[in-house]
Design a protein around this motif. Sequence first.
Motif, PDB file in Angstrom:
ATOM      1  N   LEU A 137       0.850  -1.150   0.064  1.00 24.28           N
ATOM      2  CA  LEU A 137       0.258   0.105   0.086  1.00 24.28           C
ATOM      3  C   LEU A 137       0.797   1.264   0.227  1.00 24.28           C
ATOM      4  CD1 LEU A 137      -2.766   1.053   0.125  1.00 24.28           C
ATOM      5  CD2 LEU A 137      -2.785   0.898   2.523  1.00 24.28           C
ATOM      6  N   ALA A 138       1.950   1.340   0.773  1.00 26.23           N
ATOM      7  CA  ALA A 138       2.617   2.458   0.888  1.00 26.23           C
ATOM      8  C   ALA A 138       3.628   2.585  -0.425  1.00 26.23           C
ATOM      9  CB  ALA A 138       3.799   2.089   1.804  1.00 26.23           C
ATOM     10  N   MET A 139       3.923   1.601  -1.065  1.00 27.42           N
ATOM     11  CA  MET A 139       4.573   1.530  -2.270  1.00 27.42           C
ATOM     12  C   MET A 139       3.830   2.227  -3.504  1.00 27.42           C
ATOM     13  SD  MET A 139       6.789  -2.002  -2.257  1.00 27.42           S
ATOM     14  CE  MET A 139       7.310  -1.844  -3.976  1.00 27.42           C
ATOM     15  N   ILE A 140       2.597   1.655  -3.576  1.00 26.93           N
ATOM     16  CA  ILE A 140       1.375   2.421  -4.606  1.00 26.93           C
ATOM     17  C   ILE A 140       1.131   3.818  -4.128  1.00 26.93           C
ATOM     18  CG2 ILE A 140      -0.729   2.110  -5.571  1.00 26.93           C
ATOM     19  CD1 ILE A 140      -0.764  -0.854  -4.697  1.00 26.93           C
ATOM     20  N   PHE A 141       1.183   4.111  -3.017  1.00 25.69           N
ATOM     21  CA  PHE A 141       0.789   5.432  -2.685  1.00 25.69           C
ATOM     22  C   PHE A 141       2.110   6.571  -2.970  1.00 25.69           C
ATOM     23  CE2 PHE A 141       1.301   8.930   1.120  1.00 25.69           C
ATOM     24  CZ  PHE A 141       0.301   9.729   0.215  1.00 25.69           C
ATOM     25  N   ARG A 142       3.353   6.128  -2.768  1.00 26.12           N
ATOM     26  CA  ARG A 142       4.234   6.781  -3.028  1.00 26.12           C
ATOM     27  C   ARG A 142       4.562   6.839  -4.546  1.00 26.12           C
ATOM     28  NH1 ARG A 142       9.909   3.704  -1.481  1.00 26.12           N
ATOM     29  NH2 ARG A 142       9.156   2.386  -3.330  1.00 26.12           N
ATOM     30  N   ALA A 143       4.218   5.794  -5.403  1.00 28.92           N
ATOM     31  CA  ALA A 143       4.161   5.916  -6.793  1.00 28.92           C
ATOM     32  C   ALA A 143       3.292   6.717  -7.356  1.00 28.92           C
ATOM     33  CB  ALA A 143       4.234   4.509  -7.348  1.00 28.92           C
ATOM     34  N   LYS A 144       2.108   6.777  -7.002  1.00 22.22           N
ATOM     35  CA  LYS A 144       0.995   7.729  -7.514  1.00 22.22           C
ATOM     36  C   LYS A 144       1.175   8.976  -7.321  1.00 22.22           C
ATOM     37  CE  LYS A 144      -2.591   4.115  -7.490  1.00 22.22           C
ATOM     38  NZ  LYS A 144      -2.786   4.311  -9.165  1.00 22.22           N
ATOM     39  N   LEU A 145       1.849   9.462  -5.898  1.00 22.36           N
ATOM     40  CA  LEU A 145       1.711  10.741  -5.551  1.00 22.36           C
ATOM     41  C   LEU A 145       2.989  11.351  -6.420  1.00 22.36           C
ATOM     42  CD1 LEU A 145       0.999  13.142  -3.835  1.00 22.36           C
ATOM     43  CD2 LEU A 145       2.621  12.325  -2.013  1.00 22.36           C
ATOM     44  N   ARG A 146       4.182  10.600  -6.580  1.00 17.07           N
ATOM     45  CA  ARG A 146       5.243  10.814  -7.342  1.00 17.07           C
ATOM     46  C   ARG A 146       4.921  11.202  -8.754  1.00 17.07           C
ATOM     47  NH1 ARG A 146      10.966   7.495  -8.031  1.00 17.07           N
ATOM     48  NH2 ARG A 146      12.184   9.673  -8.864  1.00 17.07           N
ATOM     49  N   ALA A 147       4.075  10.217  -9.442  1.00 18.08           N
ATOM     50  CA  ALA A 147       3.560  10.393 -10.817  1.00 18.08           C
ATOM     51  C   ALA A 147       2.588  11.849 -10.925  1.00 18.08           C
ATOM     52  CB  ALA A 147       2.582   9.490 -11.260  1.00 18.08           C
ATOM     53  N   ALA A 148       1.990  12.198  -9.949  1.00 17.14           N
ATOM     54  CA  ALA A 148       1.152  13.212  -9.889  1.00 17.14           C
ATOM     55  C   ALA A 148       1.787  14.632  -9.791  1.00 17.14           C
ATOM     56  CB  ALA A 148       0.040  13.309  -8.750  1.00 17.14           C
ATOM     57  N   LEU A 149       2.771  14.388  -8.812  1.00 17.46           N
ATOM     58  CA  LEU A 149       3.837  15.712  -8.498  1.00 17.46           C
ATOM     59  C   LEU A 149       4.841  16.279 -10.075  1.00 17.46           C
ATOM     60  CD1 LEU A 149       4.354  15.561  -4.773  1.00 17.46           C
ATOM     61  CD2 LEU A 149       2.523  16.781  -6.014  1.00 17.46           C
ATOM     62  N   ARG A 150       4.924  14.994 -10.824  1.00 16.47           N
ATOM     63  CA  ARG A 150       5.937  14.974 -11.658  1.00 16.47           C
ATOM     64  C   ARG A 150       5.249  15.997 -12.851  1.00 16.47           C
ATOM     65  NH1 ARG A 150       8.494   9.287 -12.972  1.00 16.47           N
ATOM     66  NH2 ARG A 150      10.264   9.542 -11.603  1.00 16.47           N
ATOM     67  N   GLN A 151       4.006  16.180 -12.838  1.00 18.65           N
ATOM     68  CA  GLN A 151       3.164  17.037 -13.672  1.00 18.65           C
ATOM     69  C   GLN A 151       3.044  18.233 -13.317  1.00 18.65           C
ATOM     70  OE1 GLN A 151       2.599  15.175 -16.514  1.00 18.65           O
ATOM     71  NE2 GLN A 151       3.307  13.497 -15.526  1.00 18.65           N
ATOM     72  N   THR A 152       3.583  18.730 -12.032  1.00 15.23           N
ATOM     73  CA  THR A 152       3.631  20.074 -11.679  1.00 15.23           C
ATOM     74  C   THR A 152       4.616  20.820 -11.689  1.00 15.23           C
ATOM     75  OG1 THR A 152       4.011  19.628  -9.313  1.00 15.23           O
ATOM     76  CG2 THR A 152       1.561  19.053  -9.877  1.00 15.23           C
ATOM     77  N   ALA A 153       4.749  22.218 -11.394  1.00 17.94           N
ATOM     78  CA  ALA A 153       5.654  23.049 -11.618  1.00 17.94           C
ATOM     79  C   ALA A 153       6.781  22.995 -10.492  1.00 17.94           C
ATOM     80  CB  ALA A 153       5.381  24.598 -11.574  1.00 17.94           C
ATOM     81  N   ILE A 154       6.161  22.184  -9.314  1.00 10.87           N
ATOM     82  CA  ILE A 154       7.211  22.158  -8.206  1.00 10.87           C
ATOM     83  C   ILE A 154       7.958  20.911  -7.986  1.00 10.87           C
ATOM     84  CG2 ILE A 154       5.522  23.394  -6.755  1.00 10.87           C
ATOM     85  CD1 ILE A 154       4.905  20.590  -5.381  1.00 10.87           C
ATOM     86  N   ALA A 155       7.946  20.086  -9.101  1.00  7.80           N
ATOM     87  CA  ALA A 155       8.495  18.696  -9.433  1.00  7.80           C
ATOM     88  C   ALA A 155      10.049  18.924  -9.011  1.00  7.80           C
ATOM     89  CB  ALA A 155       8.268  17.889 -10.702  1.00  7.80           C
ATOM     90  N   ALA A 156      10.634  20.012  -9.642  1.00  6.92           N
ATOM     91  CA  ALA A 156      12.029  20.102  -9.592  1.00  6.92           C
ATOM     92  C   ALA A 156      12.533  20.445  -8.105  1.00  6.92           C
ATOM     93  CB  ALA A 156      12.660  21.180 -10.533  1.00  6.92           C
ATOM     94  N   THR A 157      11.647  21.135  -7.407  1.00  5.00           N
ATOM     95  CA  THR A 157      12.072  21.507  -5.988  1.00  5.00           C
ATOM     96  C   THR A 157      11.979  20.242  -4.964  1.00  5.00           C
ATOM     97  OG1 THR A 157       9.877  21.815  -5.302  1.00  5.00           O
ATOM     98  CG2 THR A 157      11.147  23.743  -6.471  1.00  5.00           C
ATOM     99  N   ILE A 158      11.600  19.011  -5.299  1.00  2.09           N
ATOM    100  CA  ILE A 158      11.408  18.181  -4.428  1.00  2.09           C
ATOM    101  C   ILE A 158      12.615  17.341  -4.209  1.00  2.09           C
ATOM    102  CG2 ILE A 158      10.236  16.071  -3.923  1.00  2.09           C
ATOM    103  CD1 ILE A 158       7.749  17.001  -5.250  1.00  2.09           C
ATOM    104  N   PRO A 159      13.319  17.125  -3.308  1.00  4.53           N
ATOM    105  CA  PRO A 159      14.615  16.254  -3.152  1.00  4.53           C
ATOM    106  C   PRO A 159      14.233  14.839  -3.378  1.00  4.53           C
ATOM    107  CG  PRO A 159      14.199  17.310  -1.060  1.00  4.53           C
ATOM    108  CD  PRO A 159      12.971  17.591  -1.964  1.00  4.53           C
ATOM    109  N   SER A 160      15.323  14.319  -4.327  1.00  3.63           N
ATOM    110  CA  SER A 160      15.262  12.860  -4.903  1.00  3.63           C
ATOM    111  C   SER A 160      15.182  11.783  -3.772  1.00  3.63           C
ATOM    112  CB  SER A 160      16.518  12.786  -5.641  1.00  3.63           C
ATOM    113  OG  SER A 160      17.626  12.739  -5.032  1.00  3.63           O
ATOM    114  N   THR A 161      15.741  12.504  -2.476  1.00  5.11           N
ATOM    115  CA  THR A 161      15.816  11.316  -1.314  1.00  5.11           C
ATOM    116  C   THR A 161      14.316  11.142  -0.672  1.00  5.11           C
ATOM    117  OG1 THR A 161      16.140  13.146  -0.080  1.00  5.11           O
ATOM    118  CG2 THR A 161      18.205  11.935  -0.652  1.00  5.11           C
ATOM    119  N   ALA A 162      13.368  12.062  -1.325  1.00  7.51           N
ATOM    120  CA  ALA A 162      11.983  11.909  -0.667  1.00  7.51           C
ATOM    121  C   ALA A 162      11.274  10.520  -1.501  1.00  7.51           C
ATOM    122  CB  ALA A 162      11.082  12.759  -1.181  1.00  7.51           C
ATOM    123  N   TRP A 163      11.941   9.969  -2.658  1.00 11.84           N
ATOM    124  CA  TRP A 163      11.219   9.044  -3.080  1.00 11.84           C
ATOM    125  C   TRP A 163      12.207   7.611  -2.992  1.00 11.84           C
ATOM    126  CZ3 TRP A 163       6.989  10.958  -3.942  1.00 11.84           C
ATOM    127  CH2 TRP A 163       6.760  12.450  -4.650  1.00 11.84           C
TER     128      TRP A 163
END
Length: 374
Positions: free
Chosen positions: A188-214
């Motif tokens: 469940l955690a893995m699916i949530f992480r993947a879906k939130l990451r995919a959603a945020l990649r489509q936004t202007a703030i994607a580049a501001t998120i540290p890669s360590t978050a994922w």
Amino acid sequence: MISLNAIIQRFGASYRTHCHGRLSVQQRRVISAIAACRTETLGGQVFTCPTCQTTRYSYHSCRNRHCPTCQQDAGAAWLADQQALLLPVPYFLVTFTVPAELRPIALTNQALLYAAMFRASAAALQQLAADPRHLGGQLGMLGIFQTWTRDLRYHPHIHYLIPGVGRTTDERIVFPPAPDFLLPVRPLAMIFRAKLRAALRQTAIAATIPSTAWEHDWVIDCRPVGTGETALKYLAPYIFRVAMSNNRIVSADETQVTFRYRHSASGENRTSTLPVETFLDRFVAHILPKGFVKVRYYGFFRTGVRASLRRIRAQLMLFRSHDLLDRAIPQPKLSAQTHQLSTCPACGSLMHGRQIVSSRTRAPPHGMHHPRSA
């Protein structure tokens, strides 16, 4: 009793001036609303005793959802309205959090991140539940967004209250493999992480998120919380509680505020003392964006499919030898806005009330004392 309203009435104006640049329009509005709550600014009613001529004022409440004085009775009314959702099955509380690297991003992009968290978590739950290896059906979910820890730190997360039953595409009902188990949390955690990451990649703030978050494991908690009635009673305070309730404030002076909280790990009652500005900084961090809906219904709990919920309840009745649905919690619906002072505190006679207008047009007579907030 020292209240949050009193602290904001005392320091709110200077705080708004000093911190204007880092406060949103919504945060400034909330501070102003709480400062005005149950004062002459909002108008109200004046009551006069015909026997001894005692006069009392009852000022209107701000009704702001972040005001602890206005929200203290709302939970009881909500609880009574939820009886139609109860099902005679075990209930579960599933909590989604985001890692520390995402929290500063969420704090400065609240509307975007909060909505994305809701969509990703709800979709993750339904996707895993639909898998026949786990449940094989759609869930009914009540989601509640919360942003604080007990010591007032910023920690956005979502609680889902979920009955232990699913509905298949052909309208059958299915159950989890055990009364104390709903879904496995690791996938469940893995699916949530993947879906939130995919959603945020489509936004202007994607580049501001540290890669360590994922890059590390995310944490999701899933635990049984008893019957529907027990679960609703447990959850109601989460829905209407604000980040700081009045009964937790121990003291406040010109420089600092002390409040009590329960330590999560040990369960001990502790106190925290913060400078006034830091205390207010922590409080305003939990002011939700204007129009943000913090309570949401998914699956067969959605308003438009309540007929399906009735069918599920009828099907469950076939699996039960007695009816667990005939519940009633006699909680009166209270409104802070209609608070009345009907009995004279001096002689006990019935007081006569009349409406008074906001101080924007006319202030109350000089020298009258404000009533104590309930």
